[in-house]
Design a protein around this motif. Structure first.
Motif, PDB file in Angstrom:
ATOM      1  N   ARG A 228      32.219  40.240  44.084  1.00 37.27           N
ATOM      2  CA  ARG A 228      32.964  39.083  44.574  1.00 37.27           C
ATOM      3  C   ARG A 228      33.673  39.437  45.873  1.00 37.27           C
ATOM      4  NH1 ARG A 228      37.111  37.574  41.592  1.00 37.27           N
ATOM      5  NH2 ARG A 228      37.166  39.511  40.378  1.00 37.27           N
TER       6      ARG A 228
ATOM      7  N   LYS B 150      37.362  40.204  45.598  1.00 40.43           N
ATOM      8  CA  LYS B 150      37.728  41.519  45.070  1.00 40.43           C
ATOM      9  C   LYS B 150      37.608  42.596  46.148  1.00 40.43           C
ATOM     10  CE  LYS B 150      37.218  44.465  41.051  1.00 40.43           C
ATOM     11  NZ  LYS B 150      36.352  44.877  39.954  1.00 40.43           N
TER      12      LYS B 150
ATOM     13  N   ARG C  15      40.681  42.375  48.047  1.00 40.32           N
ATOM     14  CA  ARG C  15      41.846  42.816  47.290  1.00 40.32           C
ATOM     15  C   ARG C  15      41.882  44.338  47.164  1.00 40.32           C
ATOM     16  NH1 ARG C  15      42.492  42.940  41.704  1.00 40.32           N
ATOM     17  NH2 ARG C  15      40.578  41.787  41.337  1.00 40.32           N
ATOM     18  N   VAL C  16      40.734  44.945  46.920  1.00 41.04           N
ATOM     19  CA  VAL C  16      40.715  46.389  46.685  1.00 41.04           C
ATOM     20  C   VAL C  16      40.757  47.187  47.989  1.00 41.04           C
ATOM     21  CG1 VAL C  16      39.351  48.295  45.733  1.00 41.04           C
ATOM     22  CG2 VAL C  16      39.634  46.188  44.425  1.00 41.04           C
TER      23      VAL C  16
ATOM     24  N   ARG D 183      27.916  49.928  40.029  1.00 46.07           N
ATOM     25  CA  ARG D 183      28.841  48.812  39.814  1.00 46.07           C
ATOM     26  C   ARG D 183      29.549  48.418  41.111  1.00 46.07           C
ATOM     27  NH1 ARG D 183      32.478  50.748  34.977  1.00 46.07           N
ATOM     28  NH2 ARG D 183      33.526  48.806  35.488  1.00 46.07           N
TER      29      ARG D 183
ATOM     30  N   PRO E  97      40.019  45.855  34.860  1.00 41.83           N
ATOM     31  CA  PRO E  97      39.810  46.156  36.281  1.00 41.83           C
ATOM     32  C   PRO E  97      39.683  44.897  37.154  1.00 41.83           C
ATOM     33  CG  PRO E  97      37.885  46.800  34.984  1.00 41.83           C
ATOM     34  CD  PRO E  97      38.921  46.331  34.014  1.00 41.83           C
ATOM     35  N   GLU E  98      39.464  43.746  36.526  1.00 40.28           N
ATOM     36  CA  GLU E  98      39.414  42.514  37.319  1.00 40.28           C
ATOM     37  C   GLU E  98      40.823  42.044  37.661  1.00 40.28           C
ATOM     38  OE1 GLU E  98      36.617  41.170  38.621  1.00 40.28           O
ATOM     39  OE2 GLU E  98      35.730  42.967  37.721  1.00 40.28           O
ATOM     40  N   GLU E  99      41.811  42.506  36.877  1.00 41.80           N
ATOM     41  CA  GLU E  99      43.179  42.061  37.092  1.00 41.80           C
ATOM     42  C   GLU E  99      43.994  43.082  37.895  1.00 41.80           C
ATOM     43  OE1 GLU E  99      45.165  41.127  33.452  1.00 41.80           O
ATOM     44  OE2 GLU E  99      47.002  40.471  34.469  1.00 41.80           O
TER      45      GLU E  99
ATOM     46  N   SER F  69      44.431  46.827  40.105  1.00 40.58           N
ATOM     47  CA  SER F  69      43.815  47.869  40.917  1.00 40.58           C
ATOM     48  C   SER F  69      44.891  48.885  41.221  1.00 40.58           C
ATOM     49  CB  SER F  69      43.230  47.276  42.192  1.00 40.58           C
ATOM     50  OG  SER F  69      44.223  46.522  42.869  1.00 40.58           O
TER      51      SER F  69
END
Ligand SMILES: [Zn+2]
Lengths: 708, 335
Positions: A299, A302, A305-306, A347, B296-298, B300
């Motif tokens: 996504r 994500k 965000r990361v 992943r 891990p989706e929520e 980090s």
């Protein structure tokens, strides 16, 4: 891995300097640890991390550079024209999970001899010894494409048959198989190790090493080249059990490219024709289940965000594309399919690393996070008290002239023997290390003293005459019966030893001349340091009783009790132990202390209640009491403190004396009692009478006499 | 008559060498039976009209004698003090009595410098066992059994399930198991690897760090570690992040600082590169989050680790790591 810069140019039109290329690789995650100049060439020493098996070859490194510089990669020539398609050869894979593909070719009429200079030269630069042109080709292809190959002497393979299986599968469960590898070592093969067999016997340890019976040598004419895909875990387990590590096993353990396998086979056949005049025959290729890469959903939100930054969609597609990934955009996400050689990418986090890597870590902004405060819980309160105890201890010892040491957490059985520690002592319950570096270091410490004594021996041997050392560290008590492992150790905690924090200190002094003599016995110096710690921590419930530690001087040692339980000891080291340690010193004074610092915790107090300063003057009375010499002073003083009177403010010991004017077997104890009332000025007569009844009381309790 | 008395007094005062002498004079002249007192007593025998004038003269003499005696006294006291103090002289060039404070071990010093910086950034301090389960040391950190990543760390084994921890990273897992995000802690401690030479000791020290919350990004990792390195090595120290690999982080990074010995020119210590590797770090791998039950989706987060010996060696220009564990007082006293 050694990578000659000149070799990379076979696959890429590189125009940059070796230094620039090395820097590029380092910043892409393939750290070039050193550059070595040899003649015309520069060799990179590349640190390939375990996840990047795809980079364990010249082509692998070139592929990274092609992505970084946007240059086109050209694979080496490997098209072969087989002289004949006939191949009366039979291959069976007994377990397709352990061997997912098995391919081979036969090359005949070879002229075995030395390899051409260009090939020997490249092998040499990579640190591989040249053997003969056929073996060299397999090694050359391994370096070039990263795929391990093995060449068998065709005549030595019985029954035109190859079988891939474990001893258990071929010979039945529990079969004992021994096998001589081409290094001449006869090995007992574990029942689950994958082997290559001919119609009768094993001929190779799959993916690790061939056998001496089928080795290619000067008389070989025809060979069978194997190019296969073996299961990484199975290869690693077998290699580790057998204690063998080869270029081949190293690559199989990390994962090989199942698609490159056929190219490697053909490239080897091509080169064998070229350098050894071989005739190429048709091939076998068993590939029961084709590799089908799985797409990974990532996504965009994500990623942002990361990584903490927004990379435009087209830049994502371009950089992943350059690394051989295919990208399919689907609204707010993308599906990324890695190339077959990137077995490490499974992943979305792996895709993000690829993105960050190609975007450049240096381009990602550095931002401080906003503060989030965790909650102060019971655990952290306990911890901060423990930290306070730790730092009070450390400070007190430092201030008192003790230098901090840090020793390995290891000891040996001999250390306990030197101390004379009995077999039923809890300190013999040490955690044993299965693979110690030295036998003296094969146990985890159950006491700190042995290490400190090693430090004493070392420092005395180097001519230091006076020193004080201390260490704070954990000791490890196995199978602690009281707790059955440590509570709060999470899952499987019962398997772990009890870890306790301890402090130990030694004070070493030789009788030396000094400008200003120190006349306090070292025992009392060390005891004073410990008492200062107790005072800092407001610990009052501490007593000292004669110790029976086997390594201490029986007349000059005490156990330290807190709330009645032993937490440590203090004392002069026994002369017997000093002799066993062979400390080269004349009449050394060696005093030691060791105690459990965690045991102080329940007795330490943080609460301070202010006491008003006295308003009225005190009256002091001194008395000297003569008692039996073996009566402990602490007993006399505690009797004094027991005396019931609100007017006694303090009892102070100021002299203990034996010798002239005192009869044999007696000693004199002199003390001051300070009397004070909170609400009035005391009268002398009142105190005279109180003091004389106190003296009478103590005289009676101790059987002593008052000295005047 | 009075003039003669004054003359005699002055003469005798000159001869007074001590407070006893001046006291004697005081008695002789001003005492009950003193010479001046006698003159006052004799005043009645003098003609009444001359009495006031003569009386005043006697009084003046009395005051004169008193003042002179006092002045003499104070000078004598000063002299006496001076000579007494002189007699008490000591040789001030002798050395002082040695108050030798002990020295903190250089590793402890370095460790507490590091811990202090992170504590000021709001990190708490965690601890974990040194004899550790394989589960925490490897498995929960995404090192599968029989994975080559385990070769990165030569392990001391106690049993098939128990090892001496090879890094402080298991404390990450234990720390997260105990609480829900946000988490922000460091974990200093001893670690063990089966290796010994001029650059390796079988035991050494690491500091691990972890920060997990919603929206913690790689940018934050860079921000926190850059701030740390600038406080530790100086605000102008160049810092470089480059990709690397650790099984429990993804993306992973290694962090270099510009060589502090050659200022980036290239020397023996930095192997000519001008850079020194000081930290490993990365975003917490989702597999690690799954082991501790974080989604891990929520959430980090980032983790980092560094070797204390390495940093102490750079800071104090120590070239042999084994010196730290020899505990030779000639080495330890230098810090
Ligand atoms: Zn340098």
């Amino acid at each position: 891995m050694r990578v000659p810069f000149e070799w990379l140019k076979d696959f890429l039109p590189l125009t940059v300097s070796p230094e620039a290329a090395a820097q590029k690789l380092t910043m892409a995650g393939l750290e070039v640890e050193a550059l070595e100049r040899t003649g015309e060439d520069v060799i990179f020493e590349v640190n390939v991390t375990p996840n990047r098996a795809d980079c364990l070859s010249m082509v692998g490194i070139a592929r990274e550079l092609s992505a970084a510089y946007g240059l086109r990669l050209t694979l080496p020539e490997h098209d072969v024209v087989a002289e004949t398609g006939e191949l009366d050869f039979n291959v069976d894979i007994l377990d397709t999970a352990l061997c997912r593909r098995y391919a081979g070719r036969i090359v005949k009429n070879l002229t075995i001899g030395p390899s051409p200079d260009w090939m020997r030269n490249r092998l040499d630069k990579c640190g591989i010894r040249s053997i003969n042109n056929v073996v060299d080709v397999t090694n050359y292809v391994l370096l070039e494409l990263g795929h391990p190959l093995h060449a068998f002497d065709l005549d030595a393979i019985r029954g035109h048959r190859i079988r891939v299986g474990t001893p258990g599968m071929i010979r039945g469960a529990g079969a004992q198989v021994t096998f001589t590898t081409l290094d001449g070592v006869q090995r007992a093969v574990p029942g689950d190790a994958l082997l290559i067999w001919d119609a009768e016997e094993p001929i190779a340890l799959a993916g690790i090493m061939g056998g001496s019976a089928t080795e290619v040598n000067g008389t070989t004419r025809d060979i069978f080249i194997e190019s296969a895909s073996f299961d990484p875990v199975s290869v690693r387990k077998a290699a580790r059990t057998l204690g063998v590590k080869t270029e081949s096993s190293y690559r199989f353990e990390r994962g090989t490219d199942i698609r490159m396998l056929k190219k490697a086979l053909d490239r080897a056949a091509f080169l064998m024709k070229k350098v050894a005049d071989g005739m190429i025959y048709g091939k076998i290729d068993l590939y029961p289940k084709k590799y089908a890469p799985a797409g990974i959903r990532v996504r965009y939100e994500k990623v942002e965000r990361v990584l903490g930054l927004r990379i435009p969609g087209e830049e994502i597609s371009r950089s992943l594309g350059a690394l051989g990934f295919t990208v399919e955009e689907r609204g707010d996400a993308m599906t990324v399919t890695p190339p077959a050689y990137r077995t490490d990418v499974t992943r979305d986090a792996d895709i993000m690393e690829e993105l960050a890597r190609s975007y450049g870590y240096d381009r990602i902004p550095a931002v401080l996070p906003e503060a989030v405060l965790g909650e102060e819980d019971r655990e952290s309160f306990r911890k901060s008290t423990m930290e306070r105890i730790g730092s009070a201890l450390k400070e007190s010892f430092l201030k008192s002239g003790f230098t901090e040491v840090i020793n390995y957490s290891f000891m040996g059985v001999r250390d306990l023997e030197i101390l004379g520690i009995a077999a039923d002592d809890p300190r013999t319950r040490a955690v044993r290390i299965q693979n110690p570096l030295k036998v003296e270091d094969s146990l985890m410490r159950t006491a700190l003293l042995p290490s400190l004594l090693r430090n004493v021996v070392h420092n005395v041997a180097h001519g230091t005459r006076e020193f004080r050392l201390f260490e704070t560290a954990k000791v490890f008590l196995d199978g602690h019966p009281a707790c059955g492992g440590s509570p709060g150790n999470g899952r499987g905690g019962e398997l772990l030893p009890d870890e306790r924090k301890r402090l130990a200190a030694v004070s070493f002094r030789e009788k030396t001349r000094a400008l200003y003599p120190e006349d306090t016995p070292d025992f009392f110096v060390l005891k004073g340091v410990f008492e200062a710690v107790l005072d800092d921590l407001k610990i009052t419930d501490c007593t000292f009783v004669r110790s029976h530690e086997p390594f201490l001087h029986p007349g000059q040692s005490a156990d330290i009790l807190l709330g009645g339980a032993k937490v440590g000891y203090i004392g002069a080291l026994s002369p017997v132990v000093i002799e066993r340690l062979a400390i080269k010193s004349q009449k050394p004074s060696l005093v030691v202390i060791e105690f459990d610092t965690e045991a102080l915790l329940p007795f330490a107090s943080r609460d301070v209640r202010y006491k008003p300063l006295p308003k009225y003057p005190p009256i002091e009375r001194d008395t000297a009491l003569m008692v039996d010499a073996d009566l402990e002073t602490a007993a006399v003083m505690s009797r004094l403190r027991e005396y019931p009177s609100d007017l006694i403010e303090d009892t102070i010991l100021f002299d203990v004396y034996q010798g002239r004017n005192i009869p044999e077997g007696k000693k004199s104890i002199a003390f001051t009692i300070r009397y004070r009332a909170a609400d009035r000025t005391l009268r002398d007569e009142e105190i005279d009478s109180l003091h004389s009844s106190l003296v009478e009381y103590i005289r009676e309790k101790t059987g002593g006499e008052v000295r005047s | 008559m009075l003039e003669d008395l004054k003359e005699t007094f002055l003469h005798e005062l000159k001869a007074a060498r001590s407070l006893a002498d001046t006291n004697q004079l005081r008695v002789k002249y001003l005492g009950k039976k003193g010479l001046v007192t006698a003159q006052l007593k004799a005043l009645s025998s003098i003609a009444p009209e001359e009495r006031p004038a003569y009386g005043k003269e006697i009084n003046d003499l009395k005051v004169f004698i008193e003042q002179d005696l006092e002045a003499r006294d104070s000078r004598l006291k000063e002299e006496e003090l001076r000579s007494r103090l002189l007699a008490e002289s000591i040789d001030v060039t002798l050395p002082g009595k040695a108050v030798s404070h002990g020295r903190e071990h250089p590793l402890s010093r370095t460790l507490s410098d590091i811990v202090d910086i992170f504590v000021r950034m709001g990190f708490s301090v965690e601890e974990g066992p040194e004899v550790e389960l394989d589960y925490y040391n490897f498995e929960a950190l995404n090192f599968p059994l029989e994975h080559p990543a385990r070769d990165m760390q030569d392990t001391f084994f106690v049993s098939s399930e128990v090892v001496l921890r090879t890094h402080t990273s298991p404390v990450q897992v234990r720390g997260m198991e105990k609480r829900k995000p946000p988490v922000r802690f460091i974990a200093p401690g001893k670690v063990y690897r089966c290796d010994a030479d001029i650059t390796h000791t079988p035991m050494f020290h690491q500091v691990e760090g972890l920060m997990v919350d919603r929206d913690i990004s790689f940018s934050h990792l860079k921000g926190v570690l850059e701030a740390f390195l600038h406080r530790m090595f100086g605000p102008d120290t160049p810092v470089r992040f480059r990709p690397s690999f650790f099984p429990f982080t993804e993306p992973s990074a290694e962090i270099d600082i510009g060589c502090i010995l050659c200022s980036g020119e290239g020397c023996r210590v930095c192997k000519g590169s001008g850079w020194l590797e000081v930290l490993g770090a990365g975003m917490v791998h989702p597999a690690v989050f799954e082991h501790v039950g974080y989604d891990p989706e929520e959430y980090s987060g980032f983790a980092f680790g560094m070797g204390i010996e390495r940093i102490a060696m750079l800071k104090y220009a120590i070239d042999d790591i084994r010196l730290f564990y020899e505990n030779d007082t000639r080495f330890l006293k230098q810090f």
